[in-house]
Write an enzyme that holds these catalytic residues in place. Structure first.
Site, PDB file in Angstrom:
ATOM      1  CG  ASP A  72      -0.441  -0.139   2.863  1.00 48.19           C
ATOM      2  OD1 ASP A  72       0.960  -0.255   2.656  1.00 48.19           O
ATOM      3  OD2 ASP A  72      -0.668  -1.040   2.671  1.00 48.19           O
ATOM      4  CG  ASP A  74       1.356   4.207   4.549  1.00 50.52           C
ATOM      5  OD1 ASP A  74       0.349   4.129   4.068  1.00 50.52           O
ATOM      6  OD2 ASP A  74       2.551   3.398   4.728  1.00 50.52           O
ATOM      7  CG  ASP A 148       9.871   1.491  11.752  1.00 50.19           C
ATOM      8  OD1 ASP A 148      10.398   1.796  10.897  1.00 50.19           O
ATOM      9  OD2 ASP A 148       9.250   0.488  12.049  1.00 50.19           O
TER      10      ASP A 148
HETATM   11  P1  ATP Z   1       4.417  -2.857   5.234  1.00 46.01           P
HETATM   12  O1  ATP Z   1       3.404  -2.227   4.817  1.00 46.01           O
HETATM   13  O2  ATP Z   1       5.322  -4.000   4.207  1.00 46.01           O
HETATM   14  O3  ATP Z   1       3.792  -3.874   6.210  1.00 46.01           O
HETATM   15  P2  ATP Z   1       5.315  -0.721   6.303  1.00 46.01           P
HETATM   16  O4  ATP Z   1       7.038   0.033   6.660  1.00 46.01           O
HETATM   17  O5  ATP Z   1       5.365   0.477   5.423  1.00 46.01           O
HETATM   18  O6  ATP Z   1       5.338  -2.057   6.179  1.00 46.01           O
HETATM   19  P3  ATP Z   1       3.905   0.027   8.192  1.00 46.01           P
HETATM   20  O7  ATP Z   1       3.289  -0.126   8.998  1.00 46.01           O
HETATM   21  O8  ATP Z   1       2.973   0.331   6.912  1.00 46.01           O
HETATM   22  O9  ATP Z   1       5.233  -0.322   7.329  1.00 46.01           O
HETATM   23  O10 ATP Z   1       4.386   1.643   8.286  1.00 46.01           O
HETATM   24  C1  ATP Z   1       4.596   2.704   7.931  1.00 46.01           C
HETATM   25  C2  ATP Z   1       5.468   3.514   8.096  1.00 46.01           C
HETATM   26  O11 ATP Z   1       5.671   4.492   9.159  1.00 46.01           O
HETATM   27  C3  ATP Z   1       6.419   2.550   8.726  1.00 46.01           C
HETATM   28  O12 ATP Z   1       7.477   2.382   7.205  1.00 46.01           O
HETATM   29  C4  ATP Z   1       7.774   3.261   9.268  1.00 46.01           C
HETATM   30  O13 ATP Z   1       8.123   4.441   8.494  1.00 46.01           O
HETATM   31  C5  ATP Z   1       6.674   4.725  10.033  1.00 46.01           C
HETATM   32  N1  ATP Z   1       6.327   3.095  11.128  1.00 46.01           N
HETATM   33  C6  ATP Z   1       5.554   2.120  11.128  1.00 46.01           C
HETATM   34  N2  ATP Z   1       5.344   1.614  12.005  1.00 46.01           N
HETATM   35  C7  ATP Z   1       6.207   2.504  12.969  1.00 46.01           C
HETATM   36  C8  ATP Z   1       7.002   1.861  14.698  1.00 46.01           C
HETATM   37  N3  ATP Z   1       6.810   1.188  14.823  1.00 46.01           N
HETATM   38  N4  ATP Z   1       7.769   2.999  14.909  1.00 46.01           N
HETATM   39  C9  ATP Z   1       7.885   4.464  14.476  1.00 46.01           C
HETATM   40  N5  ATP Z   1       7.316   3.942  12.937  1.00 46.01           N
HETATM   41  C10 ATP Z   1       6.787   3.114  12.417  1.00 46.01           C
HETATM   42 MG    MG Z   2       2.751  -0.034   4.859  1.00 42.38          MG
END
Ligand code: ATP
Ligand code: MG
Length: 458
Positions: A72, A74, A148
């Site tokens: 997805d 963001d 993170d």
């Molecule tokens: P995926 O969607 O493939 O699981 P993602 O990196 O996009 O991976 P998401 O949970 O969608 O993960 O979160 C989007 C973004 O928000 C992350 O890339 C990160 O920058 C931030 N993020 C998410 N969770 C955390 C956290 N627990 N602590 C700090 N930043 C976070």
């Molecule tokens: Mg994501």
């Protein structure tokens, strides 16, 4: 003197990693704009047109750079949630811990968040340092610090096609290193789920966790117990559906993070038969994910917990309980134990029960009860589950295929299939029918007939 020199050297090393912002051109990051969601581009363009900063951020940028298809998209912006909402026809503000806006385009939702401020004194934490509430807005640079891992703190501007990188995330990404931004221990304490995320990203990227980010994992694993069960479920589901589930679980075990995640998983993975079944289930899930198919969480959790249910069921039967009621009791006790730690949503547990409870009904094929089974809404999932059991060698594969054909057939073909059964010898009695199940001696689904408690069909 020497310590001063070392300090200065370490200081410089640290500085060199946190120094300033880099703008990385298209040639260097290699993102092809055609692979970017046009809705995410639209959100950025509308916001930028109004004078705001807006970038695609997080997992989508990370995945695009390494050539994976993002799940997805963001967007991060300096516009407040109210300002974002006002610009789009279908947009709603969601979230309590941190407000963000869902901008809706048909099936696609672009999650749009306002830059966050860094962790501050005023932030509410629990006794272990876990952040409970943070709703302060910040600058672009501050937003990057709050993310993170360096590989997750990359911002793609679809207008000039540049990636903005404050923490050398692109470099880490090329090396496939998962590195925490800031002090790893503090960041894990703030949010222990980050430990699971570190493992998931390292596995998904076929890379490693940077030593400084990896070393604290074992010692801090217990902090996961403080994470609310529903959040843990969401993270666990992401882990199991990332396309590399088994590798993730193995890595979690190696890093000492698996305890308390799915309490029974420990037991199950240690049972020889159980491990094979789970491996098969996860393998199938990984294949589905990698070929872009959807995965049903209920099916997945039903598979993960099946052997535990099966084992308890068997024990209850030995104690003299009867077939299906014993299965229900076994399912309840396993689910109760699980959901204490990991809140499997109610809508999933009810589906899981249905999948499990249909299993003994596939043992015998009596026309009247087959018609009743066909009406069950979860028949297809239960039949899929039966295939899995057949592949694991615990159910006759010919019989499993018959049920699959039945589930796929139209009413007329079903009637013909059921009619054909009358020409076969009766199942479960006298002479062994051609399709008789290969039965495990101790399976509760086929208790010895002298117990008189065989689960009856229908
Ligand atoms: P995926 O969607 O493939 O699981 P993602 O990196 O996009 O991976 P998401 O949970 O969608 O993960 O979160 C989007 C973004 O928000 C992350 O890339 C990160 O920058 C931030 N993020 C998410 N969770 C955390 C956290 N627990 N602590 C700090 N930043 C976070
Ligand atoms: Mg994501």
């Amino acid at each position: 003197m020497i310590t001063d020199t070392i300090k200065r050297f370490v200081g410089q090393l640290f500085k060199s990693r946190t120094q300033g912002m880099q703008r990385i051109s298209r040639e260097k990051h290699g993102i092809d704009r055609r692979n970017v969601s046009r809705h995410a581009i639209k959100v950025c363009e509308v916001l930028q047109h109004e004078g705001y900063q807006a970038y695609i951020v997080g997992g989508a940028v990370r995945d695009l750079i390494v050539g994976l298809e993002p799940k997805d998209f963001d967007v991060a912006t300096n516009a407040t949630p109210e300002q974002v909402r006002a610009l789009f026809r279908r947009a709603r503000i969601i979230g309590r811990r941190f407000q963000l806006v869902h901008v809706v385009f048909g099936q696609e939702i672009i999650e749009t968040s306002t830059f966050r401020a860094p962790a501050s004194e005023s932030q509410e934490t629990d006794d272990h340092g876990r952040i409970l509430r943070d709703n302060e807005f910040g600058t672009h640079e501050q937003d990057a610090v709050r993310r993170d891992f360096t590989i997750n703190a990359l911002y793609y501007d679809p207008t000039n096609e540049e990636v903005i990188d404050f923490h050398q995330g692109v470099e880490d990404l090329k090396k496939r290193v998962v590195r925490m931004i800031g002090d790893p221990q503090t960041r894990y304490r703030e949010d222990p789920v980050r430990m699971l995320r570190a493992v998931r990203f390292a596995v998904k990227l076929n890379g490693t966790i940077h030593p400084a980010s990896k070393d604290p994992l074992k010692g801090m694993a217990d902090l996961i117990e403080n994470v609310p069960a529903s959040r843990l479920f969401d993270e666990m589901l992401k882990l199991l559906t990332c396309g590399h589930a088994m590798d993730c679980l193995q890595q979690l075990r190696q890093d000492g993070l698996h305890h308390g995640l799915l309490p029974l998983l420990d037991v199950v993975l240690e049972q020889p038969g159980g491990a094979a079944f789970i491996e098969l289930a996860l393998d199938r899930t990984d294949h589905r994910v990698r070929s872009g198919k959807t995965v049903s969480p209920s099916f997945l959790f039903a598979a993960l917990l099946w052997h535990q249910v099966d084992l308890r069921w068997r024990q209850l039967i030995q104690k003299g309980e009867t077939g299906i009621p014993a299965l229900m009791q076994a399912a309840d006790s396993v689910l109760d134990e699980q959901t204490e730690k990991l809140a499997i949503h109610k809508r999933f547990t009810s589906d899981m029960r249905e999948i499990w409870f249909m299993q003994p009904r596939f043992e015998k094929r009596l026309p009247k009860s087959i018609w009743r089974l066909i009406e069950q809404p979860r028949l297809r999932a239960a039949v899929d589950f039966l295939q899995l059991r057949a592949a694991a060698g615990e159910f006759d594969s010919v019989l499993a295929q018959w049920w699959m054909d039945l589930a796929n057939a139209d009413d007329a073909s079903r009637a013909a299939m059921i009619d054909d059964l009358s020409r076969l010898p009766r199942e479960g009695g006298g002479q062994a029918p051609r399709t008789r199940t290969r039965r495990r001696r101790t399976s509760p689904s086929t208790p010895p007939s002298d117990h008189g408690n065989a689960p009856t069909v229908g």
